[in-house]
Write a protein that holds these residues in place. Structure first.
Motif, mmCIF file in Angstrom:
data_model
loop_
_atom_site.group_PDB
_atom_site.id
_atom_site.type_symbol
_atom_site.label_atom_id
_atom_site.label_comp_id
_atom_site.label_asym_id
_atom_site.label_seq_id
_atom_site.Cartn_x
_atom_site.Cartn_y
_atom_site.Cartn_z
ATOM 1 N N VAL A 264 0.765 -1.143 0.034
ATOM 2 C CA VAL A 264 0.146 -0.142 0.156
ATOM 3 C C VAL A 264 0.783 1.211 0.063
ATOM 4 C CG1 VAL A 264 -2.089 -1.002 1.040
ATOM 5 C CG2 VAL A 264 -0.241 -0.109 2.536
ATOM 6 N N ARG A 265 0.240 2.466 -0.310
ATOM 7 C CA ARG A 265 0.913 3.637 -0.541
ATOM 8 C C ARG A 265 1.479 4.320 0.619
ATOM 9 N NH1 ARG A 265 -1.669 6.970 -4.734
ATOM 10 N NH2 ARG A 265 -3.509 6.895 -3.298
ATOM 11 N N LYS B 32 2.088 4.578 11.385
ATOM 12 C CA LYS B 32 3.317 4.377 12.340
ATOM 13 C C LYS B 32 2.911 5.256 13.473
ATOM 14 C CE LYS B 32 7.486 4.554 11.255
ATOM 15 N NZ LYS B 32 8.802 5.017 10.964
ATOM 16 N N PRO B 33 2.949 4.301 14.776
ATOM 17 C CA PRO B 33 2.490 4.992 15.912
ATOM 18 C C PRO B 33 3.426 6.238 16.171
ATOM 19 C CG PRO B 33 2.841 2.476 16.221
ATOM 20 C CD PRO B 33 3.547 3.120 15.090
ATOM 21 N N GLY B 34 2.471 7.194 16.534
ATOM 22 C CA GLY B 34 3.223 8.715 16.966
ATOM 23 C C GLY B 34 3.178 9.463 15.793
ATOM 24 N N GLU B 35 3.146 8.881 14.463
ATOM 25 C CA GLU B 35 3.304 9.502 13.341
ATOM 26 C C GLU B 35 2.028 9.539 12.478
ATOM 27 O OE1 GLU B 35 6.997 9.025 11.317
ATOM 28 O OE2 GLU B 35 7.973 7.942 12.855
ATOM 29 N N GLY B 36 1.173 8.819 12.624
ATOM 30 C CA GLY B 36 0.169 8.560 11.960
ATOM 31 C C GLY B 36 0.349 7.797 10.483
ATOM 32 N N ARG B 37 -0.129 8.439 9.398
ATOM 33 C CA ARG B 37 0.223 7.793 7.939
ATOM 34 C C ARG B 37 1.304 8.258 7.471
ATOM 35 N NH1 ARG B 37 -2.692 3.264 8.019
ATOM 36 N NH2 ARG B 37 -2.028 3.119 5.928
ATOM 37 N N LEU C 211 -8.007 11.720 1.669
ATOM 38 C CA LEU C 211 -6.954 11.253 0.681
ATOM 39 C C LEU C 211 -6.290 9.998 0.987
ATOM 40 C CD1 LEU C 211 -5.368 14.550 -0.045
ATOM 41 C CD2 LEU C 211 -6.982 13.423 -1.397
ATOM 42 N N GLU C 212 -6.185 9.709 2.411
ATOM 43 C CA GLU C 212 -5.518 8.502 2.628
ATOM 44 C C GLU C 212 -6.259 7.149 2.350
ATOM 45 O OE1 GLU C 212 -4.602 9.351 6.779
ATOM 46 O OE2 GLU C 212 -2.716 10.373 6.116
ATOM 47 N N GLN C 213 -7.793 7.482 2.401
ATOM 48 C CA GLN C 213 -8.634 6.318 2.087
ATOM 49 C C GLN C 213 -8.548 5.123 2.944
ATOM 50 O OE1 GLN C 213 -7.157 6.324 -2.364
ATOM 51 N NE2 GLN C 213 -9.533 6.753 -2.722
ATOM 52 N N ASP C 214 -8.594 5.545 4.231
ATOM 53 C CA ASP C 214 -8.657 4.186 5.232
ATOM 54 C C ASP C 214 -9.945 4.792 5.996
ATOM 55 O OD1 ASP C 214 -6.157 3.633 4.468
ATOM 56 O OD2 ASP C 214 -4.934 4.425 6.003
ATOM 57 N N GLN D 252 -5.164 -2.678 8.945
ATOM 58 C CA GLN D 252 -3.866 -2.358 9.615
ATOM 59 C C GLN D 252 -4.199 -2.033 11.123
ATOM 60 O OE1 GLN D 252 -1.232 0.294 8.407
ATOM 61 N NE2 GLN D 252 0.553 -0.234 9.755
ATOM 62 N N ARG D 253 -3.591 -2.789 12.172
ATOM 63 C CA ARG D 253 -4.009 -2.425 13.510
ATOM 64 C C ARG D 253 -3.404 -1.184 13.893
ATOM 65 N NH1 ARG D 253 -1.680 -4.026 18.231
ATOM 66 N NH2 ARG D 253 -0.039 -5.273 17.141
ATOM 67 N N ILE D 254 -4.097 -0.402 14.789
ATOM 68 C CA ILE D 254 -3.622 0.904 15.169
ATOM 69 C C ILE D 254 -3.459 0.847 16.604
ATOM 70 C CG2 ILE D 254 -4.219 3.438 15.610
ATOM 71 C CD1 ILE D 254 -5.869 3.168 13.077
ATOM 72 N N GLU D 255 -4.522 0.327 17.599
ATOM 73 C CA GLU D 255 -4.236 0.212 18.811
ATOM 74 C C GLU D 255 -4.960 -0.995 19.494
ATOM 75 O OE1 GLU D 255 -5.073 4.255 20.091
ATOM 76 O OE2 GLU D 255 -6.964 3.377 20.708
ATOM 77 N N GLY D 256 -4.407 -1.438 20.514
ATOM 78 C CA GLY D 256 -5.315 -2.687 21.086
ATOM 79 C C GLY D 256 -4.817 -3.819 20.428
#
Length: 209
Positions: free
Chosen positions: A31-32, A36-41, A114-117, A159-163
């Motif tokens: 994927v494009r 990343k934790p603390g940074e976002g996309r 724009l990130e389309q998530d 993609q897991r973000i938290e938990g």
């Protein structure tokens, strides 16, 4: 296939070439952007590399009976086996969870940036499976949920973000790759089939009683 680029490539470029090929074969999609934790996309360097060397990678994978494809609009590369081998098979509950995730994405498409998530929780998915659309008659246990979501994560569909995936509060992103996994047309057909199977099973149970 032309080996001109490979012959002139640096060792670092060759290592990256092998890495992205293995990633495509193992995970289906690249994927494009990545979370990343603390940074976002953030931009995915593997996506950038494939963009720059698309033809070379496509020609190489074709020797192994894999077709490299791209979706520029939604931002991902993916591979399909031309012999229809090496497919990931899901059981009924895993399929139901996949469909619920696809439904959530569909409902959020007009609001996506724009990130389309599309961001959701495990609880959101289970409500969709059992309550909103009644794909399954009862909620799967959390071990089954974790196993299904981990499989989809491994194939870059979510993609897991938290938990953790066995927690209802676990938050994850539904990636645009879901669009090629389940089309809108296929979504409607499969949901109808699953509901019919459950109704038939319930009718058989009632008649047996």
């Amino acid at each position: 296939m032309s080996f001109d680029w490979i012959g002139a490539a640096t060792q670092k470029e060759l290592d990256h070439f092998k890495a992205v090929c293995n990633q495509l074969l193992s995970h289906t999609y690249v994927v494009r952007t990545l979370y990343k934790p603390g940074e976002g996309r953030v931009n995915n360097p593997d996506y950038v590399f494939i963009s720059a060397h698309f033809e070379e990678i496509q020609d190489y994978l074709a020797l192994l009976d894999w077709d490299l494809r791209k979706d520029d609009l939604n931002g991902y590369f993916y591979v399909i086996n031309t012999d229809e081998a090496n497919r990931c098979n899901l059981n009924k509950k895993e399929t139901a969870i996949l469909l619920a995730i696809r439904m959530i994405y569909e409902e959020n498409m007009e609001r996506l940036g724009l990130e389309q998530d599309a961001i959701c929780t495990v609880r959101d998915v289970l409500e969709k499976v059992v309550t909103d659309y009644a794909i399954l008659p009862a909620k799967p246990n959390m071990d089954e949920v974790k196993r299904a979501l981990t499989t989809l994560d491994n194939h870059c569909v979510i993609q897991r973000i938290e938990g953790r995936y066995n927690q209802g509060s676990c938050k994850f992103a539904i990636l645009p790759t879901i669009l090629s996994v389940v089309s809108s047309e296929k979504l409607n057909v499969i949901v109808s089939t699953l509901r019919k199977e459950d109704n038939d099973e319930e009718a058989e149970k009632n008649s047996a009683d």
